[in-house]
Design a protein around this motif. Structure first.
Motif, PDB file in Angstrom:
ATOM      1  N   THR A 596     -21.551  -8.555   0.262  1.00 44.78           N
ATOM      2  CA  THR A 596     -20.793  -9.707  -0.212  1.00 44.78           C
ATOM      3  C   THR A 596     -21.466 -10.955   0.360  1.00 44.78           C
ATOM      4  O   THR A 596     -22.497 -10.875   1.020  1.00 44.78           O
ATOM      5  CB  THR A 596     -19.310  -9.627   0.213  1.00 44.78           C
ATOM      6  N   TYR A 599     -21.238 -17.718  -1.795  1.00 44.78           N
ATOM      7  CA  TYR A 599     -22.177 -18.367  -2.713  1.00 44.78           C
ATOM      8  C   TYR A 599     -21.461 -19.564  -3.330  1.00 44.78           C
ATOM      9  O   TYR A 599     -20.500 -19.382  -4.077  1.00 44.78           O
ATOM     10  CB  TYR A 599     -22.649 -17.399  -3.796  1.00 44.78           C
ATOM     11  N   GLU A 602     -23.446 -20.828  -6.828  1.00 46.64           N
ATOM     12  CA  GLU A 602     -24.604 -19.919  -6.866  1.00 46.64           C
ATOM     13  C   GLU A 602     -25.499 -20.012  -5.620  1.00 46.64           C
ATOM     14  O   GLU A 602     -26.325 -19.149  -5.404  1.00 46.64           O
ATOM     15  CB  GLU A 602     -25.480 -20.131  -8.108  1.00 46.64           C
ATOM     16  N   PRO A 604     -26.740 -19.373  -2.067  1.00 47.59           N
ATOM     17  CA  PRO A 604     -26.344 -18.507  -0.947  1.00 47.59           C
ATOM     18  C   PRO A 604     -26.104 -19.347   0.310  1.00 47.59           C
ATOM     19  O   PRO A 604     -26.943 -20.166   0.675  1.00 47.59           O
ATOM     20  CB  PRO A 604     -27.563 -17.600  -0.743  1.00 47.59           C
ATOM     21  N   VAL A 607     -24.626 -14.527   3.861  1.00 45.06           N
ATOM     22  CA  VAL A 607     -24.869 -13.248   3.187  1.00 45.06           C
ATOM     23  C   VAL A 607     -24.489 -12.132   4.146  1.00 45.06           C
ATOM     24  O   VAL A 607     -24.920 -12.135   5.305  1.00 45.06           O
ATOM     25  CB  VAL A 607     -26.353 -13.125   2.770  1.00 45.06           C
TER      26      VAL A 607
ATOM     27  N   GLU B  27     -19.073 -12.919 -12.390  1.00 50.16           N
ATOM     28  CA  GLU B  27     -19.414 -11.600 -11.869  1.00 50.16           C
ATOM     29  C   GLU B  27     -19.701 -10.648 -13.036  1.00 50.16           C
ATOM     30  O   GLU B  27     -20.590  -9.799 -12.962  1.00 50.16           O
ATOM     31  CB  GLU B  27     -18.243 -11.098 -11.020  1.00 50.16           C
ATOM     32  N   TYR B  30     -23.214 -10.909 -14.244  1.00 47.78           N
ATOM     33  CA  TYR B  30     -24.136 -10.180 -13.368  1.00 47.78           C
ATOM     34  C   TYR B  30     -24.035  -8.669 -13.600  1.00 47.78           C
ATOM     35  O   TYR B  30     -25.040  -7.954 -13.599  1.00 47.78           O
ATOM     36  CB  TYR B  30     -23.834 -10.492 -11.895  1.00 47.78           C
ATOM     37  N   ARG B  56     -27.733 -14.510  -5.418  1.00 49.36           N
ATOM     38  CA  ARG B  56     -26.477 -13.768  -5.583  1.00 49.36           C
ATOM     39  C   ARG B  56     -26.732 -12.488  -6.371  1.00 49.36           C
ATOM     40  O   ARG B  56     -26.003 -11.487  -6.230  1.00 49.36           O
ATOM     41  CB  ARG B  56     -25.452 -14.657  -6.296  1.00 49.36           C
TER      42      ARG B  56
END
Lengths: 615, 304
Positions: A596, A599, A602, A604, A607, B27, B30, B56
């Motif tokens: 997971t 973000y 988008e 990052p 992390v 999501e 993706y 991501r």
């Protein structure tokens, strides 16, 4: 305009803005993570508060140097006004009364001081450019996401901006009311006790005082003579200090021989006594000259006295410890900083850095009026200098406007110097942002007034507010949306000009710093970590780990470890200079797939990796 | 007029904020991309991210498909991979798709039709820069003979403990494949810290085939490459032919030289040979070397 007292309505509005700022900060702070520095200041505040307890219970022992050093040695690279307030607030509201969680109690004084910014911006802006300008300046300050984020923290960057503004406000008021000269000295002392930025204030304000005193003494020989005596006194003291440094073999010798009874102290006392004599003398012949000189003398005398008195750590060893403090900041480390796809590690830093960073972080709908407001003022100042162009200027730049203009660029110019450390986002030039906000208010107010004048031709009964309110709404709305979107991750905020966070990432700008964005993944960790799991929260200070647990944001059974090698879970903070840490996690965990992360649009930020279970 | 300008700027800012959410993938987008990769990706394929930082995707891409996305990855030849999937987000603010394609497209050819899942684009390319690998030191490390070698030729062995070849002396003197950063680029390479002084850390590999390009790629990891301080010394890494003792490759990395350094020589045709991969630096401080040695065929080029 030489300063004026606020009207009753202005006072009420200023209080309302203070309350608005204070309450907004308080209501929203729980979501804001603890920055690396903040947890240090929490701990320092607690240590200092414990000394006050000792002072209450056993004063003689508490006043010994050993007891003072025990409590105040921690984080002695910064003066202690704010940290003491943090600690005392914690002692009262958390420890004694139990009214609030630990972090909120620490932060409460920061909100109170930060809320002075909208309040004082309004008072100064309103006096100079009208109520609409003041109001815009006040609201604009809170709607710059990085400023709001910093205002939430128990740190010093917003407090010193507030103190800077307070000193300038007192100075400006002193030009019209002598008693504000004394307050200016007190405010300067408090500013020095907040952060070292304040050391530059005398260099900014003295030229204005001299300018004012010089013009006010024109044609008054006696007043001019007293003014020159005052200048001579300051100059003589400066020369004698210089001679002392030379005769004692440089800075070290000067420092060694600086005792309670020494020429060093005598010179300071001479300045105070001589200054009082000059003020008394000039007071008999010219009130305006007295009012101009009083704040400078008050700053010169009260500033160092308050600085000394507020910091027990200095009481037994004032010279050596003050010298260490000043030397620490003169030789501050340079931290790596990512800027336009380049990792800045050491000077010289890019000259345009501060301006570019400001342009790319302040909401564009606020940044543009800051620019037009400043340019309009600068243009009036330049055009007013020449006889040929003077008629083009509607009204000449006043001393008060010049004061705002100079303060709007001072901190920016200081930090722009290529040898000055450039880490920390935008926080180091917040004192400039406050005054740029006032100039933005001036620009917007000027525009509203022009539009109102036009519309009044057709609709004479039209109220100014009918123009100002929708204009304010349009100009402030993008900043409000942007603030809400990025909250509470303030160090990641990038403006529309940058293209938001994604645009900034492509431009190659520092993604985030200070580690507080880890709050974005703590709920996941709390839910998924096995009992007693070993946690490597990259970049998170050990104190912050403790504070997250202490404030119920992280499970108490989780244990901090110092490396991915020892961890079950790693939360890596995306920094360009720390990429190695993520790859060490790949190595340690045998996987490149995170579970997971945080973000933002988008980009990052944090992390998370989990060590796979052994098969 | 001034106010008109300010209002116009504010309205444009509002439009920016209103449009932004629609330019961000969900999501579900993706997951749809991941499904396609799961179905169509072949062993050896890789995913390249555009823009490089949009990581991501790592959460969703099947773990057996390596994902590349680092500052500079637009220009990466990705020589290990015959096919590359470009996972792009061209609608993100400041996404410079033309700039990306200018770096990426040479020697590559699109295969099939790109697909869209929301704002995500997925396009498959044949990688003409692919160089089939016949020998990779990082893969062969367990069979290597590792030792510290003095200038007079005397050796001290670094026995293999099942994971690494550990040398006598400081704990960082060992040889094993590890993930490290060399100027932002993640690389799985052989950790070979320079031992210091005149001695070399050597790893001997058998079976390096002839008639191919012998490549040395490596550098000093992370922030250690950056300081130019005079007390640090140049690091040398190289490859010798064991039988003849001749030097096949050498790369010098002076203090302050960042990034992956590369050198290549064509090996003569003939029998497979044994090579000595080595590293040395007078002062071992901050000389954390990570390298790889490969025997590779010429780039395959694009067909058609």
């Amino acid at each position: 305009m030489m300063g004026r007292a606020p009207t009753r309505d202005e006072k009420r509005l200023a209080w309302a803005l203070w309350v608005l700022g204070f309450v907004a900060l308080w209501l929203t702070e729980a979501a804001v993570g603890y920055t690396r520095d903040e947890s240090v200041y929490f701990a320092a505040g607690e240590a200092y508060a414990s000394w006050f307890r000792q002072l209450f219970q056993s004063p003689a022992r508490a006043l010994t140097d050993a007891a003072i050093v025990r409590a105040w040695d921690y984080n002695h690279e910064h003066p202690v006004l704010m940290k003491t307030l943090f600690g005392l607030s914690h002692l009262l509201f958390h420890d004694a009364l139990g009214w609030m969680r630990s972090a909120t109690a620490f932060r409460l004084p920061a909100f109170a001081v930060a809320a002075l910014v909208p309040s004082l911006s309004f008072l100064l802006g309103s006096a100079l450019y009208g109520r609409a300008a003041g109001l815009f300046a006040a609201l604009a300050f809170l709607l710059v996401p990085r400023q709001y984020f910093n205002a939430e923290l128990a740190c010093f960057d917003v407090p010193v901006a507030a103190m800077w503004l307070l000193v300038v406000y007192c100075f400006w008021r002193a030009l019209e009311d002598a008693k504000w000269g004394l307050w200016c000295g007190v405010a300067f002392g408090l500013a020095l006790a907040s952060k070292h930025n304040a050391l530059f204030l005398p260099f900014v304000l003295t030229p204005f005082a001299l300018w004012r005193a010089w013009t006010a003494s024109e044609g008054q020989a006696e007043a001019r003579t007293w003014l020159l005596r005052g200048v001579g006194l300051f100059a003589a003291v400066a020369v004698f200090y210089g001679l002392l440094v030379v005769s004692l073999g440089g800075g070290e010798g000067f420092q060694r021989k600086f005792l309670l009874l020494s020429p060093h102290t005598l010179l300071f006392v001479g300045l105070a006594v001589g200054g009082a004599w000059v003020l008394k003398g000039v007071g008999k012949v010219s009130a305006p000259v007295t009012r101009a000189m009083a704040p400078i003398l008050a700053m010169a005398v009260l500033g160092p006295v308050i600085f000394y008195l507020h910091w027990p750590y200095l009481w037994h060893e004032p010279v050596e410890r003050t010298a260490w403090y000043l030397a620490f900041h003169a030789k501050h480390n340079h931290y790596a900083w990512f800027y336009l796809n380049t990792l800045l590690r050491e000077p010289p830093f890019p000259l345009a850095y501060v301006v570019v960073k400001t342009a790319l972080t302040v909401p564009t709908s606020l940044f543009v009026p800051m620019v037009t407001g400043f340019l309009a003022l600068a243009a009036r100042a330049v055009l007013g200098l020449f006889e040929r162009t003077r008629p083009w200027v509607e009204r000449p730049v006043t001393l008060a406007e010049a004061l705002v203009g100079v303060n709007a660029v001072t901190s920016i110019l200081i930090i722009s110097h290529p040898q000055v450390p450039h880490f920390g986002g935008v926080k180091h030039w917040f004192p400039s942002m406050v005054f740029l906000g006032i100039l933005a208010g001036a620009a917007v107010s000027r525009g509203c007034a022009a539009l109102w004048e036009r519309l009044k031709v057709k609709r004479p009964g039209l109220h100014f507010a009918a123009v100002a309110v929708p204009v304010f709404a349009v100009l402030l709305a993008p900043a409000a949306v942007y603030s809400a979107r990025v909250f509470p991750y303030g160090t990641a905020a990038y403006s529309e000009l940058a293209g938001g966070l994604p645009g900034a990432a492509t431009l190659g700008l520092q993604r985030q710093f200070w580690s507080s964005h880890v709050t974005g993944v703590l709920p996941w960790i709390n839910e998924h970590a096995k009992q007693g799991a070993r946690l490597f929260l990259h970049e998170v200070h050990g104190g912050s780990f403790r504070d997250y647990q202490r404030n119920g944001m992280l499970r108490n059974d989780l244990r901090p470890v110092g490396s991915p090698l020892d961890a079950d879970i790693v939360a890596y903070q995306y920094h360009q200079e720390f990429r190695e840490h993520e790859f060490l996690t790949w190595q340690a965990f045998g996987t490149r797939t995170p579970v997971t992360g945080l973000y933002l649009d988008e980009t990052p930020q944090v992390v998370v990796y989990v060590r796979p279970e052994p098969r | 007029m001034e106010l008109g300008g300010l209002v116009l700027v504010a309205l444009l800012c509002l439009v920016f904020h209103l449009r932004l959410p629609g330019r961000l993938p969900s999501e579900g987008d993706y997951r749809a991309v991941a499904e396609r990769l799961k179905a169509e990706a072949r062993p050896g394929d890789a995913v390249l991210l555009f823009p490089w930082w949009a990581e991501r995707a790592r959460l969703f891409v099947p773990p057996d498909v390596p994902v590349y996305g680092y500052l500079g990855s637009d220009r990466d030849d990705l020589t290990a991979h015959p096919r590359v999937w470009v996972l792009g987000q061209p609608e993100l603010p400041r996404s410079d798709e033309d700039g990306f394609l200018a770096s990426f497209l040479p020697e590559r050819r699109a295969v099939g039709t790109p697909t869209r899942e929301g704002p995500l684009s997925l396009a498959l390319y044949e990688n003409g820069r692919h160089r089939p690998r016949r020998f990779v030191a990082t893969d062969a490390y367990a069979k290597a003979r590792v030792y510290l070698e003095s200038p007079d030729g005397t050796r001290r062995d670094c026995p293999f403990d099942g994971r690494a070849h550990r040398c006598p002396g400081p704990s960082h003197l060992y040889v094993a494949p590890e993930w490290h950063e060399i100027l932002y680029e993640p690389r799985r390479c052989l950790w070979m810290h320079a031992p210091g002084g005149p001695q070399r850390l050597v790893a001997e590999f058998d079976g390096v085939p002839g008639g191919l390009g012998l490549r040395l790629e490596g550098g000093i990891i992370w922030e250690h490459a950056w300081p130019k301080d005079a007390r640090f010394t140049t690091t040398y890494m190289g490859v010798d032919d064991e039988a003849s003792g001749s030097q096949l490759l050498e790369v010098a990395v002076p203090p302050g030289l960042e990034g992956v350094q590369k050198a290549e020589v064509r090996l003569p045709e003939g029998e497979a040979r044994t090579v000595k991969v080595w590293v040395r630096s007078e002062n071992a401080d901050r000389r954390q070397v990570c390298l790889d040695v490969l025997a590779v065929e010429p780039a395959v080029g694009v067909r058609g």
